[in-house]
Enzyme design. Structure first.
Site, PDB file in Angstrom:
ATOM      1  N   ASP A 146       0.826  -1.205   0.000  1.00 47.62           N
ATOM      2  CA  ASP A 146       0.000   0.000   0.000  1.00 47.62           C
ATOM      3  C   ASP A 146       0.864   1.261   0.000  1.00 47.62           C
ATOM      4  O   ASP A 146       1.824   1.369   0.771  1.00 47.62           O
ATOM      5  CB  ASP A 146      -0.895  -0.017   1.248  1.00 47.62           C
TER       6      ASP A 146
ATOM      7  N   GLU B  92       0.919  -0.581  -5.112  1.00 46.52           N
ATOM      8  CA  GLU B  92      -0.254   0.262  -5.331  1.00 46.52           C
ATOM      9  C   GLU B  92       0.215   1.616  -5.847  1.00 46.52           C
ATOM     10  O   GLU B  92       0.923   2.346  -5.157  1.00 46.52           O
ATOM     11  CB  GLU B  92      -1.040   0.470  -4.037  1.00 46.52           C
TER      12      GLU B  92
END
Length: 602
Positions: free
Chosen positions: A328, A365
């Site tokens: 992330d 991401e």
């Protein structure tokens, strides 16, 4: 480029590494063109070299060429393209297609020496699960209550059939858990055809999304704790399914012990974050609940990835033995409050993860372009917003990622896709995670204002384009939803609420992809585009498929099939079963309104 000259090169099958360290490279051109000479352009020591192509075989459809060049000794990447001289013109074939001139090196084909990417990813159909909203496990309630009673009071749950309440934000829970994912495996694998699961964060957190991690070593009790994860891992392994977890490596929550001790004045732990002299600290995009980690402190790097007991290592080991990490906001981490030295940490993170599990999938991401992370030394692939979801949204919904007007036609759609493909090496193109929507975006069906035909077209492209397809839970049954939190509605397990036509369409596409190697590892050849249509081929040495997408009214198109390895003159639509006949290497194809055709030679 409008021309009768056509050429094609697929680095996965058309490049051979010789024992002496040289590369033997093949390329083909369509029959009918008068070619005065053919060349490969490559670079050594940042200087141009040209070597003539040798014609090696000729068929009724194509001329085959071959050449050998040295691998670049001064860098990991050997850049090359093909140049053909035809009378007063030249045609240059690079990784983004055919052009009348040499373009910048970023568009060239890229051979990365020693590139290792987990090829198992290419064959997968991924399914993203937001755990709190997917399913409440039939057998998990007792275990979950036991876990919760040992830690805190259970949180009241919202009605599963209700939509998320924006006023409650991240504090609203519906009760989905990892036992529910276990219970859903027969549906996901046996009925739908899914082979890999990507879970949004499952580690201890106060929120429903869990991107604010309290404890990286503990599975969230609300989800069933470690027993639930172990059961899920056991069941997925028994089914030969892959499991990917979400790692929040850029920041923690304010409840994390490190931050709690830092706030209490512990100078040692204050260096884990980015405090200034007045006590303020850097946080993800300014959200104070998400304090940013400081990777200039070696202890942070050791805790997250480099130490023997680092978080990223721990969950790769048995008995969990997960198959990879989705990282992330990974482009934001670095030394200090910015992304300083990000690439240094990413390369070290890759090395540590691959030491632990060489075939682990490192998925980044990135909401926008991720080229610099996708050159073979950092990530195996990215969530392909920029190279797939963004252009598809612009072409079919007329919107950009911010929800602002951004309509493009089919020619610009094709150019955007080609530009993104060309920027990264071929094996990494095939390792990209393609998606229509996620927990961070409105549902694609809602963006299309409920237009089911355009939605089915989008799904068709998801399963035929280069890269691994990923369904966000509920995509396959037409689950609607606007922006967060509406895009995180509970999955409706009452089948009367499912769009069965969309579900059956997804099943057919998944089955086709799993049965057709050209869709998982094939090359890409653009065949044509206009305002409302886009046509391309996926090619292997044995077989080719034509994919023809039309967003507008019914129309026809004419495609050149000379480089598609079709022994006969008949092409069958694998979905509608219609047959089309070529005439002198031209395929005249009818395109129904808002439709997708997938054709194979008979």
């Amino acid at each position: 480029m409008q021309t009768d000259f056509i050429a094609h090169h697929h680095p996965l099958t058309d490049v051979e590494i010789l024992e002496d360290g040289r590369l033997r490279i093949s390329v083909r051109t369509a029959s009918g063109a008068t070619i005065n000479s053919g060349w490969i352009r490559y670079e050594l020591d940042n200087e141009e070299y040209l070597t003539a192509l040798e014609p090696v075989d000729t068929t009724a459809d194509a001329q085959y060429w071959r050449v050998e060049i040295p691998i670049n000794p001064g860098a990991a990447t050997t850049y090359y393209l093909f140049k053909f001289i035809c009378a007063e013109r030249q045609f240059c074939l690079d990784a983004g297609g055919l052009h009348p001139r040499i373009r910048s090196r970023s568009f060239h084909f890229k051979h990365v020496q020693g590139l290792q990417t987990p090829q198992w990813v290419w064959n997968q159909v991924f399914y993203q699960v937001f755990p709190d909203r997917f399913r409440i496990g039939d057998g998990g309630s007792a275990a979950i209550n036991k876990e919760l009673n040992a830690h805190e009071e259970p949180t009241p749950l919202s009605d599963w059939n209700a939509n998320p309440d924006p006023s409650k934000g991240s504090s609203e829970f519906f009760g989905g858990d990892l036992y529910g994912v276990v219970d859903a495996l027969p549906y996901l694998q046996d009925e739908l055809g899914v082979s890999a699961i990507y879970l949004n964060p499952i580690f201890a957190s106060h929120s429903n999304h869990r991107y604010d991690t309290d404890d990286y070593s503990q599975v969230e009790p609300r989800l069933g704790g470690e027993p639930a994860l172990l059961r899920l891992r056991k069941e997925t392994q028994a089914r030969d399914m892959r499991l990917i977890l979400d790692a929040v490596v850029n920041h923690t929550s304010v409840h994390h012990p490190w931050f709690q001790q830092a706030q209490a004045g512990d100078e040692h732990y204050r260096t884990f974050y980015n405090f200034d002299s007045e006590g303020s600290y850097a946080a993800w995009k300014g959200f104070e609940s998400l304090p940013k980690l400081n990777y200039a402190n070696p202890e942070v790097a050791a805790s997250m990835y480099s130490g023997d007991n680092a978080i990223l290592r721990h969950w790769l080991r048995p008995p969990y033995a997960i198959d990879g990490w989705r990282l992330d906001a990974v482009h934001m981490l670095g030394d200090g409050p910015s992304a300083h030295n990000n690439a240094t940490h990413m390369r070290a993170m890759r090395e540590c993860v691959k030491q632990e599990a060489p075939q682990a999938y490192l998925l980044g991401e990135h909401f926008f372009e991720a080229t610099e992370w996708l050159q073979g030394d950092q990530e195996d692939g990215a969530m392909n917003y920029y190279g797939f979801a963004h252009p598809l949204r612009a072409w079919l919904a007329g919107l950009d990622i911010s929800g602002q007007p951004g309509a493009i036609d089919g020619r610009e759609f094709a150019a955007w896709l080609a530009e993104a493909r060309a920027a990264i090496p071929c094996p990494i193109q095939l390792s990209q995670l393609n998606l229509l929507d996620t927990h961070d975006t409105p549902r694609f069906l809602t963006l299309l204002q409920g237009d089911r035909d355009l939605y089915k077209l989008a799904l068709g492209l998801l399963f035929t384009y280069s890269g691994a397809p990923c369904l966000y839970y509920g995509d396959e049954i037409g689950l609607p939803g606007g922006g967060d939190p509406d895009c995180r509605r509970p999955f409706p397990w009452d089948r009367e609420r499912w769009d069965m036509d969309i579900l059956n369409w997804c099943k057919a596409l998944i089955a086709l992809r799993k049965d057709t190697p050209a869709l998982s590892r094939g090359g890409h050849l653009d065949l044509g585009a206009d305002a409302d249509s886009y046509c391309f081929a996926r090619t292997t040495q044995e077989w080719s498929l034509i994919i023809a997408a039309n967003r507008g009214d019914a129309s026809t198109t004419s495609l050149d099939t000379r480089l598609l390895d079709a022994p006969g003159n008949r092409w069958r639509d694998l979905l509608s079963r219609e047959v089309f006949i070529t005439n002198e290497h031209r395929l005249t194809l009818s395109l129904p309104s808002k439709s997708l055709r997938i054709l194979a030679p008979e």
